[in-house]
Design an enzyme around this catalytic site. Structure first.
Site, PDB file in Angstrom:
ATOM      1  N   ARG A 185      31.560  43.121  33.737  1.00 27.58           N
ATOM      2  CA  ARG A 185      32.890  42.226  34.061  1.00 27.58           C
ATOM      3  C   ARG A 185      33.163  41.502  33.154  1.00 27.58           C
ATOM      4  O   ARG A 185      34.394  41.158  32.751  1.00 27.58           O
ATOM      5  CB  ARG A 185      32.431  41.485  35.288  1.00 27.58           C
ATOM      6  CG  ARG A 185      32.239  42.398  36.600  1.00 27.58           C
ATOM      7  CD  ARG A 185      32.136  41.467  37.597  1.00 27.58           C
ATOM      8  NE  ARG A 185      33.217  40.629  37.995  1.00 27.58           N
ATOM      9  CZ  ARG A 185      33.884  40.926  38.988  1.00 27.58           C
ATOM     10  NH1 ARG A 185      33.665  41.943  39.900  1.00 27.58           N
ATOM     11  NH2 ARG A 185      34.883  40.059  39.467  1.00 27.58           N
TER      12      ARG A 185
ATOM     13  N   TYR B  58      24.421  52.082  37.314  1.00 27.12           N
ATOM     14  CA  TYR B  58      24.934  52.803  36.228  1.00 27.12           C
ATOM     15  C   TYR B  58      24.519  52.223  34.966  1.00 27.12           C
ATOM     16  O   TYR B  58      24.271  50.752  34.944  1.00 27.12           O
ATOM     17  CB  TYR B  58      26.329  53.028  36.486  1.00 27.12           C
ATOM     18  CG  TYR B  58      27.396  51.802  36.923  1.00 27.12           C
ATOM     19  CD1 TYR B  58      27.834  50.805  35.947  1.00 27.12           C
ATOM     20  CD2 TYR B  58      27.612  51.576  38.342  1.00 27.12           C
ATOM     21  CE1 TYR B  58      28.721  49.894  36.483  1.00 27.12           C
ATOM     22  CE2 TYR B  58      28.393  50.404  38.760  1.00 27.12           C
ATOM     23  CZ  TYR B  58      28.719  49.677  37.771  1.00 27.12           C
ATOM     24  OH  TYR B  58      29.560  48.613  37.937  1.00 27.12           O
TER      25      TYR B  58
ATOM     26  N   ASP C 117      42.245  39.756  45.546  1.00 22.52           N
ATOM     27  CA  ASP C 117      41.354  39.433  46.709  1.00 22.52           C
ATOM     28  C   ASP C 117      41.957  38.430  47.496  1.00 22.52           C
ATOM     29  O   ASP C 117      41.827  38.450  48.743  1.00 22.52           O
ATOM     30  CB  ASP C 117      39.994  38.972  46.285  1.00 22.52           C
ATOM     31  CG  ASP C 117      38.913  40.018  46.106  1.00 22.52           C
ATOM     32  OD1 ASP C 117      39.368  41.190  46.153  1.00 22.52           O
ATOM     33  OD2 ASP C 117      37.925  39.793  45.772  1.00 22.52           O
TER      34      ASP C 117
HETATM   35  C1  FAD Z   1      28.592  43.205  44.851  1.00 23.34           C
HETATM   36  C2  FAD Z   1      30.420  43.725  44.322  1.00 23.34           C
HETATM   37  C3  FAD Z   1      30.645  44.667  43.600  1.00 23.34           C
HETATM   38  C4  FAD Z   1      31.872  44.966  43.126  1.00 23.34           C
HETATM   39  N1  FAD Z   1      32.015  46.187  42.381  1.00 23.34           N
HETATM   40  C5  FAD Z   1      33.170  46.389  42.146  1.00 23.34           C
HETATM   41  C6  FAD Z   1      33.677  47.573  41.196  1.00 23.34           C
HETATM   42  O1  FAD Z   1      32.792  48.499  40.912  1.00 23.34           O
HETATM   43  N2  FAD Z   1      35.121  47.826  40.802  1.00 23.34           N
HETATM   44  C7  FAD Z   1      36.121  46.976  41.518  1.00 23.34           C
HETATM   45  O2  FAD Z   1      37.162  47.275  41.026  1.00 23.34           O
HETATM   46  N3  FAD Z   1      36.028  45.846  42.175  1.00 23.34           N
HETATM   47  C8  FAD Z   1      34.561  45.452  42.599  1.00 23.34           C
HETATM   48  N4  FAD Z   1      34.246  44.485  43.319  1.00 23.34           N
HETATM   49  C9  FAD Z   1      35.356  43.652  43.758  1.00 23.34           C
HETATM   50  C10 FAD Z   1      35.969  42.763  42.749  1.00 23.34           C
HETATM   51  O3  FAD Z   1      34.952  41.839  42.187  1.00 23.34           O
HETATM   52  C11 FAD Z   1      37.012  41.850  43.140  1.00 23.34           C
HETATM   53  O4  FAD Z   1      38.004  42.619  44.315  1.00 23.34           O
HETATM   54  C12 FAD Z   1      37.850  41.196  42.058  1.00 23.34           C
HETATM   55  O5  FAD Z   1      36.800  40.401  41.443  1.00 23.34           O
HETATM   56  C13 FAD Z   1      39.077  40.286  42.719  1.00 23.34           C
HETATM   57  O6  FAD Z   1      39.682  39.906  41.376  1.00 23.34           O
HETATM   58  P1  FAD Z   1      40.457  38.535  41.826  1.00 23.34           P
HETATM   59  O7  FAD Z   1      41.197  38.177  40.228  1.00 23.34           O
HETATM   60  O8  FAD Z   1      41.564  38.795  42.698  1.00 23.34           O
HETATM   61  O9  FAD Z   1      39.672  37.353  42.158  1.00 23.34           O
HETATM   62  P2  FAD Z   1      38.268  36.710  41.649  1.00 23.34           P
HETATM   63  O10 FAD Z   1      37.616  37.803  40.765  1.00 23.34           O
HETATM   64  O11 FAD Z   1      37.469  36.305  42.891  1.00 23.34           O
HETATM   65  O12 FAD Z   1      38.807  35.684  40.703  1.00 23.34           O
HETATM   66  C14 FAD Z   1      39.394  34.472  41.377  1.00 23.34           C
HETATM   67  C15 FAD Z   1      39.494  33.326  40.305  1.00 23.34           C
HETATM   68  O13 FAD Z   1      40.334  31.975  40.767  1.00 23.34           O
HETATM   69  C16 FAD Z   1      39.425  31.026  40.769  1.00 23.34           C
HETATM   70  N5  FAD Z   1      39.797  29.825  41.892  1.00 23.34           N
HETATM   71  C17 FAD Z   1      39.271  29.928  42.956  1.00 23.34           C
HETATM   72  N6  FAD Z   1      39.832  29.103  43.688  1.00 23.34           N
HETATM   73  C18 FAD Z   1      40.530  28.326  42.815  1.00 23.34           C
HETATM   74  C19 FAD Z   1      41.066  27.134  43.116  1.00 23.34           C
HETATM   75  N7  FAD Z   1      41.263  26.315  44.207  1.00 23.34           N
HETATM   76  N8  FAD Z   1      42.081  26.535  41.964  1.00 23.34           N
HETATM   77  C20 FAD Z   1      41.966  27.232  40.716  1.00 23.34           C
HETATM   78  N9  FAD Z   1      41.164  28.547  40.705  1.00 23.34           N
HETATM   79  C21 FAD Z   1      40.408  28.860  41.428  1.00 23.34           C
HETATM   80  C22 FAD Z   1      38.030  31.394  40.659  1.00 23.34           C
HETATM   81  O14 FAD Z   1      37.178  30.363  39.858  1.00 23.34           O
HETATM   82  C23 FAD Z   1      38.357  32.461  39.902  1.00 23.34           C
HETATM   83  O15 FAD Z   1      38.325  32.506  38.376  1.00 23.34           O
HETATM   84  C24 FAD Z   1      33.133  44.077  43.566  1.00 23.34           C
HETATM   85  C25 FAD Z   1      32.504  43.112  44.281  1.00 23.34           C
HETATM   86  C26 FAD Z   1      31.502  42.639  44.588  1.00 23.34           C
HETATM   87  C27 FAD Z   1      31.223  41.318  45.590  1.00 23.34           C
END
Ligand code: FAD
Length: 383
Positions: A101, A210, A290
């Site tokens: 990641r 993996y 998410d």
């Molecule tokens: C065990 C596990 C395995 C996974 N494996 C996979 C996989 O193989 N393939 C896949 O596609 N997905 C996988 N996922 C899912 C994936 O990790 C998430 O869906 C993805 O990270 C979502 O990305 P995002 O950018 O929406 O949110 P996030 O990655 O959660 O990023 C959110 C960002 O917002 C910031 N933030 C939060 N609150 C605030 C605030 N109030 N003010 C300012 N900044 C803030 C955080 O610090 C962070 O940087 C997995 C998840 C888990 C738990």
């Protein structure tokens, strides 16, 4: 304005920049970084990253497994075999990759900052938004505020933007726990990594593993059911022995991977979720990744959905006369697909966890590939 510099926020920022639309990203953390774990990038995700101009960097940093296997947890017998290698490229137009990641995150951040060194604002913890006919404004805990034409919450499953926009209930613990670990490949018997990507399934337990970083490192995620999650934090350090105890009945090759984890690289996560929404936007404010559709990781599609969202949203903003039209087109393109993925990701675990492991192949008819998810191209899907 994008709140959150995760994979979704950075993908959207880069897609906007490439469309000639300036972007500002506000991140709560004092520095950019990602958790030490692997990520599966199915062809729909790699297609997105390649279209951002990162094809060569991605090919260097990511690993395309030759094939994948579903093994019986006790005997190791192969229950299902899925060919990968060059096939995804031929069938879907992009590779199936596995990657650290942090490597993907760093690649995105570097590209965003090369276009605009001032784009990412760290130490900006979002608190609330206001909006009127002319602008949306984000207010941060550090006392500052910033305004823009659109505000998009890319702030993950705990999203405060979503809480203000749609609901006040906090995300709920799903009853699943995931241990994530990284182990040096040199420390396990070579047959433990043949094939280079595989899962062991058993009653109430799932072990996914993996190779990443050119085969140097094994990424694994071990899932089990738990009745409660007692700590405030969503992730915590775990003892390797705890994972070994939980997976004590699993095949010795799976256990050899767990045993090889350096103690400081073993973490435990509680998996949380929120209900699917029919609409994500209000006025000039919307959601992505998410924050919009927290997706359980059992199909490896959560980050991939965030990548697709970021690209489609940037295309909608570039192609529309105003914000209202852009957000309407964004939702029309994304809500149904991401709900389908949320629902099926929550459902597939029951087939992995079922007591009659030997019969898994008979009920493996609905998975991320058979649902047709891989053939989606976020750069050309109608908006
Ligand atoms: C065990 C596990 C395995 C996974 N494996 C996979 C996989 O193989 N393939 C896949 O596609 N997905 C996988 N996922 C899912 C994936 O990790 C998430 O869906 C993805 O990270 C979502 O990305 P995002 O950018 O929406 O949110 P996030 O990655 O959660 O990023 C959110 C960002 O917002 C910031 N933030 C939060 N609150 C605030 C605030 N109030 N003010 C300012 N900044 C803030 C955080 O610090 C962070 O940087 C997995 C998840 C888990 C738990």
């Amino acid at each position: 304005m994008l709140i959150g510099a995760g994979i979704g926020g950075l993908t959207c920022a880069l897609a906007l920049q490439r469309a000639g639309i300036p972007a500002q990203v506000f991140e709560q953390a004092p520095e950019l970084g990602e958790v030490g774990a692997g990520l599966t990038l199915s062809p729909n995700g790699s297609m997105g990253i390649i279209g951002l101009g990162l094809e060569d960097e991605l090919a260097k940093a990511a690993d395309p497994p030759s094939y994948q296997a579903v093994h019986h947890y006790k005997t190791g017998r192969v229950l299902v075999r899925r060919e990968r290698g060059d096939l995804p490229q031929q069938e879907y137009g992009a590779p199936y990759y596995q990657i650290h990641r942090a490597d993907l995150h760093e690649m995105l951040a570097r590209a965003v900052l090369a276009n605009d060194p001032e784009c990412i604002h760290l130490n900006h913890e979002f608190e609330r938004f206001t909006q009127d006919a002319g602008e949306a404004r984000a207010w941060f805990r550090n006392g500052r505020s910033a305004a823009g034409r659109v505000l998009v919450g890319c702030d993950g499953v705990k999203s405060l933007v979503r809480s203000q926009l749609r609901e006040s209930e906090p995300p709920e613990f799903t009853g699943y726990v995931a241990w994530r670990g990284l182990a040096p490949a040199a420390k396990v018997p070579p047959e433990a990594m043949d094939p280079p990507s595989g899962i062991y399934i058993g009653p109430g337990h799932l072990f996914v593993r993996y190779l990443i970083r050119g085969g140097e490192t094994i990424n694994y995620v071990a899932f089990a059911r738990r009745d409660d999650w007692l700590t405030e934090s969503w992730s915590q350090h775990s003892e390797v022995s705890e994972v070994l105890d939980e997976f004590g009945e699993f095949h010795s090759l799976a256990q050899s991977i767990i045993s090889a984890t350096p103690p400081e690289l073993c973490y435990k996560w509680g998996l949380f979720s929120r209900r699917p929404l029919e609409s994500w936007s209000m006025g000039r404010v919307s959601l992505l990744g998410d924050a919009a559709h927290p997706t359980l990781p059992f199909m490896g599609q959560g980050a991939v959905m965030a990548i697709e969202d970021g690209i489609v949203l940037a295309r909608c903003l570039g192609a529309s006369a105003g914000v209202a039209e852009a957000l309407r087109r964004y939702e029309a393109a994304r809500v149904e697909r991401t709900t389908l993925v949320m629902v099926n990701s929550a459902e597939i675990i029951h087939r992995f966890f079922a007591p009659d492991t030997d019969r898994f192949a008979d009920r493996n008819d609905r998975n991320e590939e058979s649902l047709g998810l891989f053939s989606y191209n976020p750069w050309s899907v109608p908006i």
